[in-house]
Design a protein around this motif. Sequence first.
Motif, PDB file in Angstrom:
ATOM      1  N   PRO A   1       0.827  -1.210   0.000  1.00 31.25           N
ATOM      2  CA  PRO A   1       0.000   0.000   0.000  1.00 31.25           C
ATOM      3  C   PRO A   1       0.857   1.254   0.000  1.00 31.25           C
ATOM      4  O   PRO A   1       1.858   1.325   0.709  1.00 31.25           O
ATOM      5  N   LYS A   2       0.474   2.226  -0.819  1.00 35.33           N
ATOM      6  CA  LYS A   2       1.221   3.473  -0.933  1.00 35.33           C
ATOM      7  C   LYS A   2       0.227   4.621  -0.984  1.00 35.33           C
ATOM      8  O   LYS A   2      -0.708   4.590  -1.790  1.00 35.33           O
ATOM      9  N   PRO A   3       0.389   5.638  -0.134  1.00 35.12           N
ATOM     10  CA  PRO A   3      -0.592   6.738  -0.078  1.00 35.12           C
ATOM     11  C   PRO A   3      -0.756   7.423  -1.429  1.00 35.12           C
ATOM     12  O   PRO A   3       0.222   7.660  -2.146  1.00 35.12           O
ATOM     13  N   TRP A   4      -2.000   7.727  -1.755  1.00 34.44           N
ATOM     14  CA  TRP A   4      -2.258   8.552  -2.933  1.00 34.44           C
ATOM     15  C   TRP A   4      -1.672   9.940  -2.686  1.00 34.44           C
ATOM     16  O   TRP A   4      -1.779  10.486  -1.597  1.00 34.44           O
ATOM     17  N   THR A   5      -1.040  10.499  -3.695  1.00 33.06           N
ATOM     18  CA  THR A   5      -0.553  11.867  -3.569  1.00 33.06           C
ATOM     19  C   THR A   5      -1.646  12.837  -4.006  1.00 33.06           C
ATOM     20  O   THR A   5      -2.550  12.470  -4.759  1.00 33.06           O
ATOM     21  N   ARG A   6      -1.554  14.045  -3.514  1.00 34.24           N
ATOM     22  CA  ARG A   6      -2.577  15.050  -3.809  1.00 34.24           C
ATOM     23  C   ARG A   6      -2.630  15.310  -5.323  1.00 34.24           C
ATOM     24  O   ARG A   6      -1.607  15.573  -5.970  1.00 34.24           O
ATOM     25  N   GLY A   7      -3.830  15.222  -5.882  1.00 29.41           N
ATOM     26  CA  GLY A   7      -4.014  15.482  -7.304  1.00 29.41           C
ATOM     27  C   GLY A   7      -3.681  14.310  -8.211  1.00 29.41           C
ATOM     28  O   GLY A   7      -3.834  14.406  -9.435  1.00 29.41           O
ATOM     29  N   GLU A   8      -3.205  13.204  -7.644  1.00 27.74           N
ATOM     30  CA  GLU A   8      -2.845  12.043  -8.461  1.00 27.74           C
ATOM     31  C   GLU A   8      -4.112  11.365  -8.995  1.00 27.74           C
ATOM     32  O   GLU A   8      -5.041  11.092  -8.244  1.00 27.74           O
ATOM     33  N   PRO A   9      -4.196  11.096 -10.301  1.00 30.04           N
ATOM     34  CA  PRO A   9      -5.377  10.415 -10.835  1.00 30.04           C
ATOM     35  C   PRO A   9      -5.489   9.011 -10.263  1.00 30.04           C
ATOM     36  O   PRO A   9      -4.504   8.269 -10.226  1.00 30.04           O
ATOM     37  N   ARG A  10      -6.680   8.656  -9.798  1.00 28.11           N
ATOM     38  CA  ARG A  10      -6.879   7.349  -9.165  1.00 28.11           C
ATOM     39  C   ARG A  10      -7.221   6.326 -10.242  1.00 28.11           C
ATOM     40  O   ARG A  10      -8.376   6.086 -10.561  1.00 28.11           O
ATOM     41  N   LEU A  11      -6.157   5.739 -10.771  1.00 29.04           N
ATOM     42  CA  LEU A  11      -6.278   4.783 -11.855  1.00 29.04           C
ATOM     43  C   LEU A  11      -5.619   3.470 -11.471  1.00 29.04           C
ATOM     44  O   LEU A  11      -4.688   3.438 -10.660  1.00 29.04           O
ATOM     45  N   THR A  12      -6.098   2.392 -12.057  1.00 29.77           N
ATOM     46  CA  THR A  12      -5.394   1.117 -12.013  1.00 29.77           C
ATOM     47  C   THR A  12      -4.571   1.011 -13.281  1.00 29.77           C
ATOM     48  O   THR A  12      -5.095   1.183 -14.385  1.00 29.77           O
ATOM     49  N   ARG A  13      -3.286   0.781 -13.125  1.00 28.39           N
ATOM     50  CA  ARG A  13      -2.388   0.631 -14.276  1.00 28.39           C
ATOM     51  C   ARG A  13      -1.574  -0.646 -14.081  1.00 28.39           C
ATOM     52  O   ARG A  13      -0.824  -0.751 -13.118  1.00 28.39           O
ATOM     53  N   LEU A  14      -1.720  -1.586 -14.994  1.00 27.19           N
ATOM     54  CA  LEU A  14      -1.017  -2.864 -14.891  1.00 27.19           C
ATOM     55  C   LEU A  14      -0.323  -3.193 -16.210  1.00 27.19           C
ATOM     56  O   LEU A  14      -0.811  -2.855 -17.283  1.00 27.19           O
ATOM     57  N   VAL A  15       0.814  -3.868 -16.084  1.00 26.58           N
ATOM     58  CA  VAL A  15       1.508  -4.439 -17.234  1.00 26.58           C
ATOM     59  C   VAL A  15       1.722  -5.912 -16.940  1.00 26.58           C
ATOM     60  O   VAL A  15       2.216  -6.283 -15.866  1.00 26.58           O
ATOM     61  N   LEU A  16       1.326  -6.776 -17.880  1.00 23.80           N
ATOM     62  CA  LEU A  16       1.487  -8.221 -17.749  1.00 23.80           C
ATOM     63  C   LEU A  16       2.394  -8.701 -18.871  1.00 23.80           C
ATOM     64  O   LEU A  16       2.219  -8.310 -20.032  1.00 23.80           O
ATOM     65  N   ILE A  17       3.376  -9.539 -18.535  1.00 26.53           N
ATOM     66  CA  ILE A  17       4.349 -10.023 -19.506  1.00 26.53           C
ATOM     67  C   ILE A  17       4.426 -11.546 -19.417  1.00 26.53           C
ATOM     68  O   ILE A  17       4.493 -12.110 -18.319  1.00 26.53           O
ATOM     69  N   GLY A  18       4.412 -12.205 -20.546  1.00 30.54           N
ATOM     70  CA  GLY A  18       4.518 -13.655 -20.546  1.00 30.54           C
ATOM     71  C   GLY A  18       4.778 -14.196 -21.935  1.00 30.54           C
ATOM     72  O   GLY A  18       5.002 -13.446 -22.893  1.00 30.54           O
ATOM     73  N   SER A  19       4.740 -15.510 -22.050  1.00 29.39           N
ATOM     74  CA  SER A  19       4.965 -16.181 -23.324  1.00 29.39           C
ATOM     75  C   SER A  19       3.849 -17.209 -23.523  1.00 29.39           C
ATOM     76  O   SER A  19       3.526 -17.967 -22.608  1.00 29.39           O
ATOM     77  N   GLY A  20       3.246 -17.198 -24.712  1.00 32.90           N
ATOM     78  CA  GLY A  20       2.160 -18.133 -24.983  1.00 32.90           C
ATOM     79  C   GLY A  20       0.867 -17.752 -24.302  1.00 32.90           C
ATOM     80  O   GLY A  20       0.006 -18.609 -24.072  1.00 32.90           O
ATOM     81  N   ILE A  21       0.710 -16.484 -23.937  1.00 33.43           N
ATOM     82  CA  ILE A  21      -0.500 -16.034 -23.252  1.00 33.43           C
ATOM     83  C   ILE A  21      -1.483 -15.454 -24.263  1.00 33.43           C
ATOM     84  O   ILE A  21      -1.097 -15.053 -25.363  1.00 33.43           O
ATOM     85  N   ASP A  22      -2.753 -15.413 -23.889  1.00 35.39           N
ATOM     86  CA  ASP A  22      -3.814 -14.853 -24.730  1.00 35.39           C
ATOM     87  C   ASP A  22      -4.081 -13.427 -24.237  1.00 35.39           C
ATOM     88  O   ASP A  22      -4.781 -13.226 -23.239  1.00 35.39           O
ATOM     89  N   ALA A  23      -3.521 -12.445 -24.930  1.00 34.34           N
ATOM     90  CA  ALA A  23      -3.601 -11.061 -24.471  1.00 34.34           C
ATOM     91  C   ALA A  23      -5.049 -10.580 -24.396  1.00 34.34           C
ATOM     92  O   ALA A  23      -5.439  -9.918 -23.417  1.00 34.34           O
ATOM     93  N   ASP A  24      -5.835 -10.886 -25.406  1.00 37.14           N
ATOM     94  CA  ASP A  24      -7.228 -10.429 -25.413  1.00 37.14           C
ATOM     95  C   ASP A  24      -8.016 -11.037 -24.259  1.00 37.14           C
ATOM     96  O   ASP A  24      -8.817 -10.358 -23.612  1.00 37.14           O
ATOM     97  N   ALA A  25      -7.783 -12.328 -23.993  1.00 43.26           N
ATOM     98  CA  ALA A  25      -8.505 -12.998 -22.905  1.00 43.26           C
ATOM     99  C   ALA A  25      -8.109 -12.408 -21.550  1.00 43.26           C
ATOM    100  O   ALA A  25      -8.957 -12.200 -20.678  1.00 43.26           O
ATOM    101  N   LEU A  26      -6.821 -12.122 -21.362  1.00 41.87           N
ATOM    102  CA  LEU A  26      -6.364 -11.535 -20.101  1.00 41.87           C
ATOM    103  C   LEU A  26      -6.970 -10.154 -19.887  1.00 41.87           C
ATOM    104  O   LEU A  26      -7.415  -9.817 -18.786  1.00 41.87           O
ATOM    105  N   ARG A  27      -6.993  -9.363 -20.952  1.00 43.77           N
ATOM    106  CA  ARG A  27      -7.569  -8.021 -20.837  1.00 43.77           C
ATOM    107  C   ARG A  27      -9.055  -8.099 -20.501  1.00 43.77           C
ATOM    108  O   ARG A  27      -9.565  -7.332 -19.672  1.00 43.77           O
ATOM    109  N   LYS A  28      -9.755  -9.055 -21.110  1.00 43.78           N
ATOM    110  CA  LYS A  28     -11.181  -9.217 -20.842  1.00 43.78           C
ATOM    111  C   LYS A  28     -11.414  -9.649 -19.394  1.00 43.78           C
ATOM    112  O   LYS A  28     -12.345  -9.173 -18.725  1.00 43.78           O
TER     113      LYS A  28
END
Length: 367
Positions: free
Chosen positions: A300-327
Motif C-alpha cells: 500500500p502506498k498513499p495517494w498523492t494530492r491530485g494524483e489520478p486514481r487509476l489502475t495501471r497494470l503491465v502483464l508479460i509472458g509467453s504463450g499467453i492470450d492477451a485479449d482474454a487476459l484483458r477481458k
Amino acid sequence: MNASPPPRSRQIPVIVLAGFLGSGKTTLLNHLLRHRAGNRIGVIVNDFGSIEIDAMTVSGQVGSTVSLGGGCLCCAVDASELDTYLETLTRPAARLDVIVIEASGLAEPQELVRMLLASDNPHIVYGGLVEVVDAAEFGATRERHPEIDRHLAVADLVVLNKTDRAGEQECAHLRQAVEATGSTAAVIPATYGRIDPELLFDPALRPDGEEKARQLTFEDLYLEERARESGDEHGAHLHTVYESVDFTSDVPMDPRRLMEFLDSRPGGLYRIKGYVDFGAGDVDNAYAVHAVGRFLRFVPKPWTRGEPRLTRLVLIGSGIDADALRKELEGCRTAGEPGRETAQDAPHERAMWGVLRYVRQPGDDDA
C-alpha cells in the motif's frame, strides 16, 4: 492543512539466474550488462572471471566489489556473504534498479530463493528464478544432472538457449519436458543468451514518481547504430518472443474478483506489475502489485494530492492470450461508477482481506 504523504519507498527486485555449466547463463548475464537501457544493475557472482570486466569500463575495485561503468556493481561472494552484500547493494547511494545473483557455485537455486524470501532486508523484493537451458544438449545435461527437473519445476522463467543449434522437434520436446515437471513458467527461446532486458527490468514500470519516459542514452544510440551496421535485426526484435498486455482502468477494481484472477493466472504469465485502485476498499492508498511466477506481493502506498486514481497494470509472458487476459481484468472492475463507493461499504472492506494476506508485515516470512 494536510501534510504531504511520505515519498514512496523503493524495493529492488533481486533475480536469481541459474543454469548448469555450458547453458549460457553467463553469456546472458553479460548481454544484460551491455543492453541495460539505462538501468543500474548489481551483480552477485562467485567468480569475477565469468563477467567480461575487460570489455567494460572499470572505475574502481574495493575488496570483492568491482564498480562497472554506467553505475553497475559486481560482487564476488559465497553464500554466507549474501546478506552482507545485499545490504551493501541496496544502500541508497548505490541507486541500483535491479540485482542479479548468478546461482552457480553459490547454492542450489531453491535455497537462494528461500534465502531471499526469508530475508529481513526491507529494500529487496523477489524478482524471479530464471533457469537457462542448453536446448541443444538438454538430454545429455539431464543425464548428468537429473536435478534439472527440480530446477525447472520451480523456475519462473525458462530460457531455451542455443535454439539455433536445436531443431524444432527438439525444442518442442524440451517444452514438453518443462511442462511435465509441473512448471507453469514462461518459456522463451534465445540464441547467444540474447533476451529482451524488459523481461527482467522495465524502466517504464519504475515506481515512486521516477521518470516514466526517458531520453535515449548514448549507450542506446550506440547499440542501435551498431545493430543497423551489422544487420543484426534479431537484437532489434527480441520482444517478439513474448507478449505484453497493458491495462488501465478509471473504475476501481473489485478486490475479490482481482484476487480470483491472480490466484488462477495462467501458465506462461511471467510478470505482473503496476498499481491498483481498490476504491472504497482503501480510499487512502494505491496498492503496488508485484507478481513473478507464483510469487505475489501488494504494497500500500498513499495517494498523492491530485494524483489520478487509476489502475495501471503491465502483464508479460509467453504463450499467453492477451485479449482474454484483458477481458478478465475488465471483469474485475467494480459495478459502480468511479467515486461512487463509500468507506462504510463493509462487504468491500471484508473483500480486502484477500489482498491484505499478500501485504508483508514486519517479521513475516514468505512461503
